[in-house]
Design a protein around this motif. Structure first.
Motif, PDB file in Angstrom:
ATOM      1  N   ARG A 184       0.911  -1.106  -0.082  1.00  0.00           N
ATOM      2  CA  ARG A 184      -0.078  -0.100   0.109  1.00  0.00           C
ATOM      3  C   ARG A 184       0.761   1.414  -0.029  1.00  0.00           C
ATOM      4  O   ARG A 184       2.012   1.340   0.734  1.00  0.00           O
ATOM      5  CB  ARG A 184      -0.949   0.058   1.161  1.00  0.00           C
ATOM      6  CG  ARG A 184      -1.693   1.304   1.332  1.00  0.00           C
ATOM      7  CD  ARG A 184      -2.788   1.203   2.368  1.00  0.00           C
ATOM      8  NE  ARG A 184      -1.829   1.141   3.694  1.00  0.00           N
ATOM      9  CZ  ARG A 184      -1.416   2.388   4.271  1.00  0.00           C
ATOM     10  NH1 ARG A 184      -1.831   3.498   3.605  1.00  0.00           N
ATOM     11  NH2 ARG A 184      -0.837   2.294   5.229  1.00  0.00           N
ATOM     12  N   ALA A 185       0.656   2.378  -0.757  1.00  0.00           N
ATOM     13  CA  ALA A 185       1.278   3.487  -0.983  1.00  0.00           C
ATOM     14  C   ALA A 185       1.100   4.369   0.453  1.00  0.00           C
ATOM     15  O   ALA A 185      -0.102   4.436   1.039  1.00  0.00           O
ATOM     16  CB  ALA A 185       0.863   4.260  -2.031  1.00  0.00           C
ATOM     17  N   LYS A 186       2.028   4.625   0.969  1.00  0.00           N
ATOM     18  CA  LYS A 186       2.230   5.513   2.331  1.00  0.00           C
ATOM     19  C   LYS A 186       1.508   7.007   2.164  1.00  0.00           C
ATOM     20  O   LYS A 186       1.728   7.440   0.962  1.00  0.00           O
ATOM     21  CB  LYS A 186       3.666   5.723   2.814  1.00  0.00           C
ATOM     22  CG  LYS A 186       4.273   4.234   3.142  1.00  0.00           C
ATOM     23  CD  LYS A 186       5.431   4.418   3.779  1.00  0.00           C
ATOM     24  CE  LYS A 186       6.115   3.135   4.161  1.00  0.00           C
ATOM     25  NZ  LYS A 186       7.473   3.371   4.606  1.00  0.00           N
ATOM     26  N   THR A 187       0.918   7.233   2.886  1.00  0.00           N
ATOM     27  CA  THR A 187       0.171   8.642   3.051  1.00  0.00           C
ATOM     28  C   THR A 187       1.363   9.623   3.259  1.00  0.00           C
ATOM     29  O   THR A 187       2.407   9.402   3.614  1.00  0.00           O
ATOM     30  CB  THR A 187      -1.058   8.698   3.626  1.00  0.00           C
ATOM     31  OG1 THR A 187      -0.690   8.577   5.093  1.00  0.00           O
ATOM     32  CG2 THR A 187      -2.018   7.794   3.469  1.00  0.00           C
ATOM     33  N   GLN A 188       1.012  11.073   2.909  1.00  0.00           N
ATOM     34  CA  GLN A 188       1.937  12.065   3.303  1.00  0.00           C
ATOM     35  C   GLN A 188       2.121  12.180   4.756  1.00  0.00           C
ATOM     36  O   GLN A 188       3.235  12.414   5.179  1.00  0.00           O
ATOM     37  CB  GLN A 188       1.395  13.506   2.759  1.00  0.00           C
ATOM     38  CG  GLN A 188       2.401  14.597   2.830  1.00  0.00           C
ATOM     39  CD  GLN A 188       3.445  14.545   1.938  1.00  0.00           C
ATOM     40  OE1 GLN A 188       3.473  14.008   0.971  1.00  0.00           O
ATOM     41  NE2 GLN A 188       4.636  14.943   2.085  1.00  0.00           N
ATOM     42  N   ARG A 189       1.309  12.014   5.601  1.00  0.00           N
ATOM     43  CA  ARG A 189       1.195  12.026   7.157  1.00  0.00           C
ATOM     44  C   ARG A 189       2.105  10.889   7.452  1.00  0.00           C
ATOM     45  O   ARG A 189       3.096  11.031   8.334  1.00  0.00           O
ATOM     46  CB  ARG A 189      -0.136  11.798   7.743  1.00  0.00           C
ATOM     47  CG  ARG A 189      -0.124  12.067   9.211  1.00  0.00           C
ATOM     48  CD  ARG A 189      -1.641  11.969   9.819  1.00  0.00           C
ATOM     49  NE  ARG A 189      -1.522  12.112  11.277  1.00  0.00           N
ATOM     50  CZ  ARG A 189      -1.616  13.302  11.793  1.00  0.00           C
ATOM     51  NH1 ARG A 189      -1.206  14.476  11.194  1.00  0.00           N
ATOM     52  NH2 ARG A 189      -1.220  13.442  13.285  1.00  0.00           N
ATOM     53  N   GLU A 190       1.855   9.564   7.018  1.00  0.00           N
ATOM     54  CA  GLU A 190       2.863   8.543   7.494  1.00  0.00           C
ATOM     55  C   GLU A 190       4.302   8.828   6.953  1.00  0.00           C
ATOM     56  O   GLU A 190       5.309   8.234   7.979  1.00  0.00           O
ATOM     57  CB  GLU A 190       2.328   7.096   6.618  1.00  0.00           C
ATOM     58  CG  GLU A 190       1.107   6.928   7.196  1.00  0.00           C
ATOM     59  CD  GLU A 190       0.406   5.592   6.476  1.00  0.00           C
ATOM     60  OE1 GLU A 190      -0.577   4.971   6.844  1.00  0.00           O
ATOM     61  OE2 GLU A 190       0.893   5.111   5.254  1.00  0.00           O
TER      62      GLU A 190
END
Length: 275
Positions: A184-190
């Protein structure tokens, strides 16, 4: 031959001057493309030759080809190639390595064959019924209109086949460069949280810093002249494609220190003499 002689006799002085000057520039640029040791200089020479060809097209009434020559070939393809060469960094030593055995002989054979076909085509051209571009353009109301009439009537099949080949090549390049995502692609917050929790809070330093080279395969140098591994990609590091220029920087640093010591020594001697 009478038609060719008639055309040659009506050439104006300005047109002849333009041909000989720009023709000389085009030939010099073509030779420089082959003979230059650096790939960047060869690309610039080829771009200059393409610009001269565009001027020839415009001067002879082929306005569409002239604009396409500048916008597509010189402005897009050649500049893209030039920027890629400047970014990756190709040295003269790299150009001497043959990745495919016999490619130089194959290229020479292809060039010779193309030259023979070109000479044969020019030799078979009929010059008795020569008609200039002015007559051809006036037949359909202009240069662009005449080209459109030929492309979409007489050469429509070849035009469609060429378009299909280009589209196929584009789709093939996209398929070859596509990578299936297995996670899964990581979000900007992660990603922000991982950076704050990690040991490297600011962005990674750019490659080539203090190294006098800004290619992606050259590690940046620390203030003491040693290379920093954080400035290059891990892929290049695993492949062993990183060029080390730290010894050059250290040699320059030693030379600078020696010049400074000599300068300070001369200053001290001048102060003692003055006293």
């Amino acid at each position: 031959m009478s038609g060719l002689a008639a055309v040659a006799s009506t050439t104006s002085t300005g047109e002849a001057f333009q041909f000989w000057v720009l023709g000389t520039v085009a030939v010099i640029g073509a030779l420089s493309t082959v003979l230059m040791k650096r790939a960047v200089h060869s690309a610039l020479s080829l771009a200059g030759t393409m610009i001269v060809l565009a001027v020839f097209y415009l001067a002879n009434g082929a306005y569409f080809l002239g604009i396409v020559q500048i916008v597509v070939y010189t402005g897009a393809i050649m500049m893209l190639f030039l920027f890629v060469v400047m970014l990756v960094g190709v040295t003269a030593a790299d150009s001497l390595k043959e990745t495919l055995k016999g490619q130089r002989w194959l290229a020479a054979g292809c060039g010779l064959g193309f030259g023979i076909l070109l000479i044969a085509g020019i030799g078979n051209a009929s010059l008795n019924s020569f008609t200039g571009l002015g007559t051809a353009n006036a037949e359909h109301g202009g240069n662009v209109e005449g080209l459109a009439n030929l492309i979409f009537t007489k050469y429509v099949f070849a035009f469609e086949i060429t378009g299909a080949l280009l589209i196929t090549a584009t789709v093939g390049a996209m398929v070859l460069t596509h990578r299936e995502r297995t996670e899964r692609a990581k979000t900007q917050r992660e990603m922000s949280e991982e950076r704050v929790r990690g040991s490297q809070l600011p962005p990674l330093p750019a490659p080539g810093v203090y190294a006098r080279h800004n290619a992606v395969d050259i590690a940046g140098l620390l203030p003491d002249g040693t290379p920093s591994e954080l400035t290059v990609m891990g892929t290049l590091r695993e492949r062993g494609q990183i060029r080390d220029v730290s010894h050059e920087a250290l040699a320059d640093l030693k030379a600078l220190e020696q010049r400074s010591e000599e300068r300070l020594g001369r200053d001290n001697e001048e102060e003692e003499v003055a006293k």
